[in-house]
Design a protein around this motif. Structure first.
Motif, PDB file in Angstrom:
ATOM      1  N   SER A 290      21.216  19.668   5.271  1.00 16.65           N
ATOM      2  CA  SER A 290      21.261  21.105   5.021  1.00 16.65           C
ATOM      3  C   SER A 290      22.682  21.623   5.166  1.00 16.65           C
ATOM      4  O   SER A 290      23.540  20.964   5.770  1.00 16.65           O
ATOM      5  CB  SER A 290      20.345  21.855   6.002  1.00 16.65           C
ATOM      6  OG  SER A 290      20.837  21.733   7.326  1.00 16.65           O
TER       7      SER A 290
ATOM      8  N   GLU B  77      18.228  23.888   2.982  1.00 17.52           N
ATOM      9  CA  GLU B  77      17.990  22.449   3.039  1.00 17.52           C
ATOM     10  C   GLU B  77      18.027  21.834   1.641  1.00 17.52           C
ATOM     11  O   GLU B  77      17.852  22.526   0.633  1.00 17.52           O
ATOM     12  CB  GLU B  77      16.646  22.162   3.697  1.00 17.52           C
ATOM     13  CG  GLU B  77      16.577  22.609   5.150  1.00 17.52           C
ATOM     14  CD  GLU B  77      15.253  22.263   5.795  1.00 17.52           C
ATOM     15  OE1 GLU B  77      14.285  21.943   5.061  1.00 17.52           O
ATOM     16  OE2 GLU B  77      15.181  22.313   7.040  1.00 17.52           O
TER      17      GLU B  77
ATOM     18  N   LYS C 131      24.497  25.047   6.723  1.00 17.64           N
ATOM     19  CA  LYS C 131      24.230  26.215   7.573  1.00 17.64           C
ATOM     20  C   LYS C 131      25.493  27.058   7.667  1.00 17.64           C
ATOM     21  O   LYS C 131      26.552  26.559   8.063  1.00 17.64           O
ATOM     22  CB  LYS C 131      23.781  25.779   8.962  1.00 17.64           C
ATOM     23  CG  LYS C 131      23.565  26.950   9.925  1.00 17.64           C
ATOM     24  CD  LYS C 131      23.097  26.494  11.296  1.00 17.64           C
ATOM     25  CE  LYS C 131      21.661  26.014  11.258  1.00 17.64           C
ATOM     26  NZ  LYS C 131      21.139  25.726  12.619  1.00 17.64           N
TER      27      LYS C 131
ATOM     28  N   SER D   8      23.919  30.049   1.252  1.00 11.50           N
ATOM     29  CA  SER D   8      23.940  30.224   2.709  1.00 11.50           C
ATOM     30  C   SER D   8      24.949  31.296   3.115  1.00 11.50           C
ATOM     31  O   SER D   8      24.677  32.102   4.016  1.00 11.50           O
ATOM     32  CB  SER D   8      24.233  28.901   3.413  1.00 11.50           C
ATOM     33  OG  SER D   8      25.515  28.405   3.066  1.00 11.50           O
TER      34      SER D   8
ATOM     35  N   THR E 131      20.262  28.810   6.839  1.00  8.02           N
ATOM     36  CA  THR E 131      20.260  27.394   6.489  1.00  8.02           C
ATOM     37  C   THR E 131      19.570  27.168   5.156  1.00  8.02           C
ATOM     38  O   THR E 131      18.500  27.722   4.902  1.00  8.02           O
ATOM     39  CB  THR E 131      19.542  26.571   7.575  1.00  8.02           C
ATOM     40  OG1 THR E 131      20.196  26.772   8.832  1.00  8.02           O
ATOM     41  CG2 THR E 131      19.549  25.086   7.236  1.00  8.02           C
TER      42      THR E 131
END
Length: 514
Positions: free
Chosen positions: A16, A35, A18, A60, A33
């Motif tokens: 992921s 993924e 973030k 993000s 986040t």
């Protein structure tokens, strides 16, 4: 609070991306986040879609600003953290010829062996700081040269996932010293590409990005990207470093005696030194944080993934209990482990489910439960996994102590740091105080701190130690430590003396999977 009083750290990870916003006092504000999957098209392959990850970076950043309810003008800058060792072949126009080949990809295992045994691999390691292993871009590029010759010849550049993002934003091929130092191609003393390593795989410097300091500030990003994220085109972007070295910064382990231990899916233990140090026996890595801060240590492939494997395959009981009690299944598993005394009644786990990196750098290593008897129950296996993971990282820590000096405290981050039981096992095996920083976002916070340093908000990285807020600490239990001293000797003996059997069973597995 001043109008501009926030910084963002963006951590491009294996599973992921973030984005996290912090105040300039390092207090958490918000995170978001995104993924993405890891592809395994063939045995030993581990790839990702670079464009999918790039979109995750855009999303993000855009969404964390919305979640924090900030205007982008309040951001002082954005800094990057990234997973290491990825390789993407791109053509002359920057189009991807391959997926991103990740650190977890083992297809170049045989070429790593040949580099070690036939092509002065140890000398390359001593100059570059990256152990010879399939994770290393050095081994990956040798595989491309021999096994994917058409792509190897067509590629204009070989870059990492962070370099791909930087190119998309600024139309420049730049790589920070930290990511470069994790390629096996970068001379640590010269701070430039290592000519002998390049000659070995048959490429020139022009086919790699330009190395730059981790504090390099970039401005005037691509208008389309800036508009999508709703940030100014001239917002300062700090190129940043790798996730591992930034985790040290993010937990405050930047002084002698302070060691950072991170366990998530995988794990690593690291310490900061003021000059490049490589290990005569090749057990540890040496990666750059800045020109004056170097991080030595070692990664392990098998951290929380070992517990997840057991959950997925054998823990239906805990899964049902978690549903009934409306709790996380891992919390239930840890509760079961807590019922068992230190040492798991003589059940020992070698946590090499995905091969292993430090200290053995053996991609053929395999997992072992040793000492099973009719008296062992499910909870013994769970605790043995927790202990085995820490035994594995302790074996790296022993090498680290030889090179950097003894540790006085261990600062922990990652998913395991939320477990009091797992932290206590760590304190008992290491016989050291375990410190739990307030923020678990160690790499993201490290990227934010490096950004503040690059922008002149900090006079030194050492100054950042006052910005790390401690949540908890645990001291070792002497009775448990005595038990673990005995068990570790057996763990170390098995890990070394099963190498021939590891090779045999891994070869059998490769043949049977065809």
């Amino acid at each position: 609070m001043p109008e501009k009083s926030f910084v963002m750290g963006v951590d491009i990870g294996t599973t992921s991306t973030k984005a996290t916003i912090f105040t300039t006092e390092s207090h958490f504000v918000a995170s978001h986040t995104i993924e993405y999957p890891l592809f395994h098209p063939k045995t030993d392959y581990a790839e990702q879609d670079p464009n999918q990850i790039y979109q995750a970076v855009l999303d993000s950043i855009k969404l964390v600003i919305q979640r924090a309810k900030l205007h982008s003008s309040q951001l002082l800058g954005i800094g990057f953290s990234s997973a290491m060792h990825s390789v993407i072949a791109v053509d002359v126009d920057g189009h991807c010829l391959t997926n991103s080949i990740t650190w977890a990809d083992n297809r170049s295992n045989e070429y790593a062996k040949r580099i070690k045994e036939e092509w002065n691999g140890h000398d390359i390691y001593l100059r570059t700081g990256t152990p010879i292993h399939p994770m290393s871009p050095l081994s990956k590029l040798m595989w491309f040269k021999e096994e994917a010759q058409e792509i190897f010849q067509k590629a204009s550049k070989f870059i990492s996932i962070k370099e791909f993002v930087i190119w998309k934003w600024f139309n420049q091929y730049l790589v920070d010293y930290s990511i470069a130092s994790a390629t096996g191609l970068f001379n640590l003393k010269a701070l430039d590409w290592d000519q002998e390593a390049l000659d070995l795989i048959g490429i020139s410097k022009e086919r790699l990005s330009k190395p730059v300091p981790t504090t390099t500030i970039l401005k005037e990003m691509d208008v389309k990207a800036a508009t999508y994220m709703n940030v100014p085109v001239d917002i300062p972007i700090v190129i940043g470093a790798s996730d591992g070295v930034l985790a040290n910064l993010g937990v405050g382990a930047i002084e002698p005696g302070k060691v950072a231990l991170t366990i998530g899916t995988s794990g690593a233990i690291r310490a900061v030194v003021n000059q490049p140090i490589t290990d005569p026996t090749g057990r540890t890595f040496c990666y750059a944080l800045t020109e004056n801060h170097w991080v030595i240590g070692g990664p392990m492939n098998n951290g929380g993934i070992a517990l997840r494997w057991f959950k997925d395959q054998f823990s239906m009981t805990e899964v049902e209990m978690a549903k009934d009690r409306n709790k996380d299944v891992y919390d239930i598993m840890i509760e079961q482990a807590e019922k068992v005394q230190a040492g798991s009644n003589g059940l020992l786990f070698l946590p090499y489910l995905s091969g292993e990196r430090a200290p053995s750098w053996n991609a053929n290593a395999r997992g072992v439960f040793f000492g099973m008897s009719i008296t062992h129950q499910r909870q013994h296996f769970i605790r043995a996994i927790l202990e085995g993971v820490i035994f594995g990282v302790y074996s790296i820590g022993k090498a680290l102590n030889e090179l950097a000096g003894p540790a006085s405290e261990i600062r922990v981050s990652g998913g395991f740091a939320r477990s009091e039981v797992w932290r206590q096992i760590t304190a008992d095996i290491f016989q050291q105080k375990v410190i739990v920083p307030e923020s678990h976002e160690s790499s993201g916070l490290g990227a934010a701190i490096l950004t503040m340093y690059a922008l002149g908000l900090l006079t030194s990285l050492e100054e950042s130690k006052h910005m790390i807020h401690v949540l908890d600490e645990q001291l070792p239990n002497r009775d448990n430590a005595v038990v673990y001293e005995d068990l570790y000797r057996l763990f170390a003996h098995l890990s070394i003396h099963l190498n021939e059997q590891f090779d045999q069973i891994s070869e059998f597995q490769r043949k049977s999977c065809k």
